[in-house]
Design an enzyme around this catalytic site. Sequence first.
Site, PDB file in Angstrom:
ATOM      1  N   HIS A 118       0.840  -1.202   0.000  1.00 24.95           N
ATOM      2  CA  HIS A 118       0.000   0.000   0.000  1.00 24.95           C
ATOM      3  C   HIS A 118       0.879   1.258   0.000  1.00 24.95           C
ATOM      4  CE1 HIS A 118      -3.526   2.479   1.307  1.00 24.95           C
ATOM      5  NE2 HIS A 118      -2.566   3.187   1.868  1.00 24.95           N
ATOM      6  N   GLU A 119       1.879   1.280   0.866  1.00 22.18           N
ATOM      7  CA  GLU A 119       2.748   2.471   0.967  1.00 22.18           C
ATOM      8  C   GLU A 119       3.539   2.680  -0.323  1.00 22.18           C
ATOM      9  OE1 GLU A 119       2.438   4.642   3.284  1.00 22.18           O
ATOM     10  OE2 GLU A 119       0.961   3.360   4.218  1.00 22.18           O
ATOM     11  N   HIS A 169       1.473   4.396  -2.932  1.00 19.75           N
ATOM     12  CA  HIS A 169       1.399   5.861  -2.808  1.00 19.75           C
ATOM     13  C   HIS A 169       2.580   6.501  -3.532  1.00 19.75           C
ATOM     14  CE1 HIS A 169      -2.013   6.534  -0.215  1.00 19.75           C
ATOM     15  NE2 HIS A 169      -1.538   5.835   0.801  1.00 19.75           N
ATOM     16  N   GLU A 178      -6.238   6.893  -1.286  1.00 18.58           N
ATOM     17  CA  GLU A 178      -6.254   5.670  -0.474  1.00 18.58           C
ATOM     18  C   GLU A 178      -6.781   4.477  -1.262  1.00 18.58           C
ATOM     19  OE1 GLU A 178      -5.161   4.953   2.809  1.00 18.58           O
ATOM     20  OE2 GLU A 178      -4.082   6.656   2.020  1.00 18.58           O
TER      21      GLU A 178
HETATM   22 ZN   LIG Z   1      -2.500   5.128   2.345  1.00 18.32          ZN
END
Ligand SMILES: [Zn+2]
Length: 275
Positions: free
Chosen positions: A142-143, A146, A200
């Site tokens: 997830h990171e 980003h 997100e």
């Molecule tokens: Zn996030």
Amino acid sequence: MLRSSIAAVSVSLAMLAGCQTVDTTKSGVVGVDRDQRMMVSSDEVNAGAAKAYAQMMAEAQKKGVLDKDAAQVQRIQAITKRLIAQTPTFRDDAAKWPWEVHVITTDEVNAWCMPHGKMAIYTGLIQKLNATDDEIAAVMGHEISHALREHSREQISRQMSTQLGVGVVGALLGIGDLGQSIAGQVANVTLNLPNSRQAETEADRIGIELAARAGFNPEAAVQLWEKMEKLGGSQPPKWLSTHPPHQDRINDLRQYSQKVMPLYQAAKGTAATGK
Ligand SMILES: [Zn+2]
């Protein structure tokens, strides 16, 4: 009246001149595809991230909280290495990024990836969640997503366009003196400011595809969120403050983890037969 409209028009023209519309990633199986408006270059943001990261890791070293447990560091490096190997699915240049990951000893439940692949995970997250490799892959996937989507650059661009000055909170890793520089803004966006809901969702979807392709069970993202929310209480995990939970999130993760399940099965099959 006329004068002020002329002034307004020239301001927006000036802003348009510095504005660029890009789509930072290829869409993948999960189909993330959205134009992004940028007012600052990747080079500037990446340089800022490099500076902020170097300063934070030096501070962590000074405090004696950097990479304390060699086995743990090795575990995290092995997981992130497998995820990074899958990033060219989303952008060709990512394989050549100066990727780096460190483990910070602190009770805080957090993990992040700055622009250009500068990552950290806190021992609080690993220990308090008793996180499995699949769950750590869900967090770091997830990171990393980003960073691939350049969400920090987008957020800084948004702040520039609304002329909002941002105070930098020093917190754990002594970044206060970076002030309003790009490095300070990158640190602030990474450590303190919540991501937009859209950002997100994109990071969730790309993250589970990276995890699945790397041979980590994508359903772990759902377990991870359930564990995060259970920790809640009077001191909710720091990670939740920059990753605001919302009602549809778990449903979306469930749906997309099924979508990428064949990639996971294929990756596991390959690993099992040693091909
Ligand atoms: Zn996030």
